[in-house]
Design a protein around this motif. Structure first.
Motif, mmCIF file in Angstrom:
data_model
loop_
_atom_site.group_PDB
_atom_site.id
_atom_site.type_symbol
_atom_site.label_atom_id
_atom_site.label_comp_id
_atom_site.label_asym_id
_atom_site.label_seq_id
_atom_site.Cartn_x
_atom_site.Cartn_y
_atom_site.Cartn_z
ATOM 1 N N HIS A 58 0.790 -1.233 0.000
ATOM 2 C CA HIS A 58 0.000 0.000 0.000
ATOM 3 C C HIS A 58 0.823 1.286 0.000
ATOM 4 C CE1 HIS A 58 0.463 0.826 4.379
ATOM 5 N NE2 HIS A 58 0.256 -0.460 4.587
ATOM 6 N N ASP A 87 3.958 1.311 5.719
ATOM 7 C CA ASP A 87 4.401 1.211 7.112
ATOM 8 C C ASP A 87 5.282 -0.041 7.248
ATOM 9 O OD1 ASP A 87 2.571 -0.833 6.888
ATOM 10 O OD2 ASP A 87 1.006 0.184 8.032
ATOM 11 N N ALA A 99 3.737 -3.163 5.666
ATOM 12 C CA ALA A 99 3.793 -3.116 4.200
ATOM 13 C C ALA A 99 5.183 -3.558 3.737
ATOM 14 C CB ALA A 99 3.482 -1.704 3.713
HETATM 15 MN MN MN Z 1 0.041 -1.314 6.702
#
Ligand code: MN
Ligand code: AMP
Ligand code: MN
Length: 334
Positions: free
Chosen positions: A28, A32, A35
């Motif tokens: 995404h 973060d 991810a």
């Molecule tokens: Mn995430």
């Protein structure tokens, strides 16, 4: 001792992987730790299977994760050809941004691996497990199911995703099984304390400067605590695209708060909303209704500005859901 319960991926997803050679892994936007960890962990796993994976993310992976194997090979633009796309840690196709848009016209099969309760099931095959601590934990389950032994590289990426999404194993979705997986990853050579030190114990100076400006703006009303971050605050503190869930988690820890929110004005004049709640209070529904998504206690969305009207609208929706949830459950405590 109870052994680790297996979590079985869909057979069709495994078949898609077995039949593919060049695989685009997309995670995404505004990535973060989960991810980065789930995408790079899956990439390392696929190399073990003699596949040729490429990690794609519209935004650069955050600098603190530079120690993860494969970090520097991640790309922001898709360069094909590919014969399979795997999405990790994304609840809807919009969250995958440009890399998916670039590949979508090619009609490739899409295997969705995710743990968001709000996932809209947009794949050819969807593997959505809301009880998983993180998308990275599902990569562990995939490795078990595909009989790929955990290399130090795979284990390090997965553990990074798990530790960041659970804020160091402190969230309410951490179970005995989560800890068994963490133990298996640590036994496979993932450096638990080094990961914690690198990704949970550090803040950048721009982050601290931004907090210093955001904290005097904090408001609390009827159990909801929030602050706003303007575009100019981000510009002059030097915090540009950096993902920072730290401030909203900090606010939600304040006594008397059930829900914490940070409203951030983007360069495009939109407003990014980051929400957290105490265990027992669910905010995923509000985020989903506003076009976003997330988990019961951590969710987000992006809506049109300006900042003032976006704040008013979202705080009103959160007050309404909180009143309903408090009326239905007298045991709830902030
Ligand atoms: Mn995430
Ligand atoms: P954040 O507050 O950005 O750390 O996000 C908390 C959770 O909400 C994460 O699980 C995100 O995946 C999810 N989330 C945040 N923003 C969005 C969005 N615009 N659309 C869908 N999910 C989101
Ligand atoms: Mn996640």
């Amino acid at each position: 001792m109870k052994t680790l319960e297996p979590r079985i991926p869909p057979a069709k997803g495994i078949e898609l992987i077995r039949n593919a050679q060049r695989i685009a892994i997309i995670t995404h936007i505004s990535p973060d730790g989960d991810a980065a960890g789930s995408a790079l962990g899956l990439s390392a796993l696929l190399w073990e299977l003699n596949k040729e994976p490429v990690v794609l993310c519209q935004d650069p992976l955050p600098a603190p994760f530079h120690f993860l194997p494969g970090f520097h090979a991640a790309r922001q633009k898709a360069t094909g050809p590919f014969d399979l796309i795997i999405s990790v840690d994304a609840s809807d196709p919009e969250r995958l941004g440009k890399p998916l848009q670039d590949l979508a016209p090619k009609q490739l099969p899409l295997f969705v691996i995710d743990h968001h309760i709000t996932n809209v099931h947009f794949g050819t095959v969807d593997w959505v497990e809301p009880t998983a601590s993180s998308a990275a934990e599902l990569i562990f389950d995939l490795a078990l199911a595909m009989q790929v032994s955990l290399t130090v590289d795979i284990a390090t990426c997965i553990l990074t995703g798990m530790l960041t999404d659970t804020r160091g194993l402190r969230t309410s979705n951490v179970t005995g099984r989560t800890l068994c997986v963490v133990a298996a990853l640590t036994n496979a050579g993932a450096p638990f304390s080094e990961i914690t030190e690198r990704v949970l114990n550090h803040y950048t100076l721009p982050q601290v400067r931004l907090w210093a400006e955001a904290l005097p703006r904090v408001q609390i009303k009827n159990g909801v605590i929030w602050t706003t971050v303007t575009r100019s605050m981000r510009e002059h503190t030097g915090l540009k695209n950096q993902h920072d869930g730290g401030l909203v988690s900090f606010l939600t820890a304040v006594n008397k708060a059930y829900i914490g929110v940070v409203f951030t004005e983007t360069a495009e004049g939109k407003v990014e909303i980051s929400m957290r709640s105490v265990p027992g209070v669910n905010i995923a529904n509000v985020a989903f209704a506003l076009g976003g998504g997330g988990h019961p206690q951590a969710a987000g969305c992006t809506i049109v500005g300006p900042l003032e009207s976006a704040t008013e609208k979202v705080i009103a929706a959160l007050h309404e859901t909180l009143q309903q949830q408090l009326a239905a459950n007298s045991e709830l405590r902030p």
